[in-house]
Design a protein around this motif. Structure first.
Motif, PDB file in Angstrom:
ATOM      1  N   TYR A  49      -1.718  -3.778  13.425  1.00  0.00           N
ATOM      2  CA  TYR A  49      -0.447  -3.526  12.733  1.00  0.00           C
ATOM      3  C   TYR A  49      -0.364  -4.395  11.477  1.00  0.00           C
ATOM      4  CZ  TYR A  49       4.481  -2.438  12.037  1.00  0.00           C
ATOM      5  OH  TYR A  49       5.667  -2.000  11.508  1.00  0.00           O
ATOM      6  N   GLU A  50      -0.849  -5.636  11.614  1.00  0.00           N
ATOM      7  CA  GLU A  50      -0.829  -6.576  10.479  1.00  0.00           C
ATOM      8  C   GLU A  50      -1.646  -6.023   9.309  1.00  0.00           C
ATOM      9  OE1 GLU A  50      -1.728 -10.525  11.829  1.00  0.00           O
ATOM     10  OE2 GLU A  50      -2.462 -11.134   9.877  1.00  0.00           O
ATOM     11  N   LYS A  51      -2.813  -5.457   9.637  1.00  0.00           N
ATOM     12  CA  LYS A  51      -3.669  -4.885   8.575  1.00  0.00           C
ATOM     13  C   LYS A  51      -2.941  -3.736   7.885  1.00  0.00           C
ATOM     14  CE  LYS A  51      -8.336  -5.916  10.124  1.00  0.00           C
ATOM     15  NZ  LYS A  51      -9.226  -5.515  11.214  1.00  0.00           N
ATOM     16  N   GLY A  52      -2.328  -2.856   8.691  1.00  0.00           N
ATOM     17  CA  GLY A  52      -1.616  -1.693   8.145  1.00  0.00           C
ATOM     18  C   GLY A  52      -0.451  -2.120   7.270  1.00  0.00           C
ATOM     19  N   ALA A  53       0.330  -3.089   7.754  1.00  0.00           N
ATOM     20  CA  ALA A  53       1.517  -3.536   7.001  1.00  0.00           C
ATOM     21  C   ALA A  53       1.087  -4.226   5.708  1.00  0.00           C
ATOM     22  CB  ALA A  53       2.356  -4.476   7.860  1.00  0.00           C
ATOM     23  N   THR A  54      -0.011  -4.993   5.766  1.00  0.00           N
ATOM     24  CA  THR A  54      -0.493  -5.707   4.580  1.00  0.00           C
ATOM     25  C   THR A  54      -0.944  -4.704   3.518  1.00  0.00           C
ATOM     26  OG1 THR A  54      -1.190  -7.542   5.968  1.00  0.00           O
ATOM     27  CG2 THR A  54      -2.151  -7.452   3.765  1.00  0.00           C
ATOM     28  N   LYS A  55      -1.683  -3.685   3.971  1.00  0.00           N
ATOM     29  CA  LYS A  55      -2.178  -2.657   3.040  1.00  0.00           C
ATOM     30  C   LYS A  55      -0.992  -1.939   2.389  1.00  0.00           C
ATOM     31  CE  LYS A  55      -5.341   1.182   3.096  1.00  0.00           C
ATOM     32  NZ  LYS A  55      -5.725   2.284   3.943  1.00  0.00           N
ATOM     33  N   ARG A  56       0.009  -1.576   3.218  1.00  0.00           N
ATOM     34  CA  ARG A  56       1.171  -0.848   2.714  1.00  0.00           C
ATOM     35  C   ARG A  56       1.944  -1.712   1.717  1.00  0.00           C
ATOM     36  NH1 ARG A  56       3.727   3.529   5.187  1.00  0.00           N
ATOM     37  NH2 ARG A  56       1.625   4.106   5.737  1.00  0.00           N
ATOM     38  N   ALA A  57       2.121  -3.009   2.066  1.00  0.00           N
ATOM     39  CA  ALA A  57       2.891  -3.915   1.191  1.00  0.00           C
ATOM     40  C   ALA A  57       2.159  -4.085  -0.136  1.00  0.00           C
ATOM     41  CB  ALA A  57       3.075  -5.270   1.870  1.00  0.00           C
ATOM     42  N   GLU A  58       0.867  -4.408  -0.056  1.00  0.00           N
ATOM     43  CA  GLU A  58       0.117  -4.662  -1.282  1.00  0.00           C
ATOM     44  C   GLU A  58      -0.015  -3.395  -2.122  1.00  0.00           C
ATOM     45  OE1 GLU A  58      -2.156  -8.617   0.397  1.00  0.00           O
ATOM     46  OE2 GLU A  58      -3.337  -6.784   0.168  1.00  0.00           O
ATOM     47  N   GLY A  59      -0.062  -2.250  -1.455  1.00  0.00           N
ATOM     48  CA  GLY A  59      -0.154  -0.961  -2.150  1.00  0.00           C
ATOM     49  C   GLY A  59       1.037  -0.697  -3.058  1.00  0.00           C
ATOM     50  N   VAL A  60       2.202  -1.233  -2.691  1.00  0.00           N
ATOM     51  CA  VAL A  60       3.392  -1.000  -3.532  1.00  0.00           C
ATOM     52  C   VAL A  60       3.725  -2.229  -4.388  1.00  0.00           C
ATOM     53  CG1 VAL A  60       4.445   0.796  -2.097  1.00  0.00           C
ATOM     54  CG2 VAL A  60       4.973  -1.604  -1.624  1.00  0.00           C
ATOM     55  N   GLY A  61       2.881  -3.261  -4.304  1.00  0.00           N
ATOM     56  CA  GLY A  61       3.087  -4.427  -5.175  1.00  0.00           C
ATOM     57  C   GLY A  61       3.858  -5.569  -4.543  1.00  0.00           C
ATOM     58  N   ALA A  62       4.102  -5.492  -3.233  1.00  0.00           N
ATOM     59  CA  ALA A  62       4.744  -6.627  -2.544  1.00  0.00           C
ATOM     60  C   ALA A  62       3.646  -7.574  -2.053  1.00  0.00           C
ATOM     61  CB  ALA A  62       5.591  -6.122  -1.376  1.00  0.00           C
ATOM     62  N   ALA A  63       4.048  -8.778  -1.649  1.00  0.00           N
ATOM     63  CA  ALA A  63       3.057  -9.757  -1.194  1.00  0.00           C
ATOM     64  C   ALA A  63       3.242 -10.036   0.300  1.00  0.00           C
ATOM     65  CB  ALA A  63       3.218 -11.050  -1.985  1.00  0.00           C
TER      66      ALA A  63
END
Ligand code: NAD
Length: 283
Positions: A49-63
């Motif tokens: 879940y952490e990998k998925g959330a990180t990818k999604r966050a970074e994909g939209v420009g969040a950290a």
């Protein structure tokens, strides 16, 4: 006619597009929306879940800021980490993976989190916000994902009979409150409900969060219904499946979310949207 598929990806894409614009505006003001993920131990589900959330966050420009503690961390050290994140101005939202290892007091950890940073809706403050219909905290992401799907596909809830199957604090109860907030007339079904098939059959909107593969069969369903299947179950063959018998539902109902590719796909986008909202409020 087979049911319309309510695909989570389209909903997530729309949420992501809106977020990207908001994030650009925040960055112009020197703020990078940041999610802290607090993980205790190395549970494969959490890491995935952490990998998925990180990818999604970074994909939209969040950290994302990862805080990883050993599985044998003490209660005091864990509480201190939560308090540190509460006080860290560069962090706008905190996701704490649960269940925690058995030696830790999960309730105390939940209570230690500042509801303003509770982007996953685990604190009493967030739940009070959902039940009172106020802006305090954030609704649990999965419950909100259900109504985001209804909104995106323009399924009007006003005056409709909605049934929620399941009464957990993570999904069923908050989903029922969010549907009430959208002016549906809501019934909650659970393991002690009498004659559940006829209650569910009579609904126009059905949200199923029972946690049991095949809990809702064709016998529960009727033409014209919209079905949101929250369940995520693993079959003996290693395939993901929902709580609704898709093969029996799809020929009957008007619209249904697939599993995988439905509610779960929207949940992480809702999580990041909460972080963006928290960042806006921090200005
Ligand atoms: P839970 O086990 O905490 O709660 C299930 C609820 O359903 C309980 O209130 C129980 O009384 C009720 N229930 C169980 N069997 C039933 C039946 N046959 N008839 C009527 N009611 C029944 O589960 P949860 O945490 O609410 O999760 C529900 C499902 O949603 C699980 O499959 C879980 O994996 C999934 N889930 C999905 C996401 C996502 O992002 N899509 C997120 C969280 C949970």
């Amino acid at each position: 006619m087979p049911a319309t598929l309510l695909k989570g990806k389209d909903v997530a894409d729309a949420l992501n597009a809106k977020m990207s614009a908001d994030i650009e505006a925040l960055k112009a003001k020197g703020v990078v929306p940041t999610l802290a993920i607090l993980r205790v131990g190395e549970r494969p589900d959490d890491i995935s879940y952490e990998k998925g959330a990180t990818k999604r966050a970074e994909g939209v420009g969040a950290a994302v800021k990862n805080v990883i503690l050993p599985a044998d961390v003490s209660q005091d050290a864990l509480l201190q980490s939560v308090r540190d994140l509460n006080g860290d101005k560069s962090v706008h939202g905190v996701l704490i993976f649960r269940p925690l290892p058995k030696h830790l007091d999960e309730d105390a950890v939940r209570r230690a989190l500042d509801p303003a940073k509770d982007v996953d809706g685990i604190t009493d403050g967030s739940l009070a916000g959902v039940f009172a219909g106020t802006e305090q905290g954030y609704p649990p992401c999965t419950a909100q994902a259900c109504v985001e799907i209804l909104d995106y596909y323009k399924i009007d809830c006003k005056g409709k009979r909605a049934v929620v199957v399941g009464r957990s604090l993570v999904v069923g109860k908050p989903a029922a409150m969010l549907l009430t907030g959208k002016n549906a007339t809501v019934t909650i079904c659970h393991t002690r409900t009498v004659d559940m098939p006829s209650v569910v059959k009579n609904a126009e909107i059905v949200v199923v969060a029972a946690g049991k593969a095949g809990a809702v069969t064709g016998e529960y369903l009727s033409p014209g219904q919209t079905v949101i299947d929250v369940g995520i179950n693993m079959t003996d063959e290693g395939k993901l499946t929902g709580d609704v018998r898709f093969d029996e539902a799809e020929p009957v109902v008007a619209a249904i979310t697939p599993v995988p590719g439905g509610v779960g796909t929207v949940t992480t986008s809702v999580l990041i949207s909460h972080v963006v909202d928290a960042a806006k409020k921090s200005l």
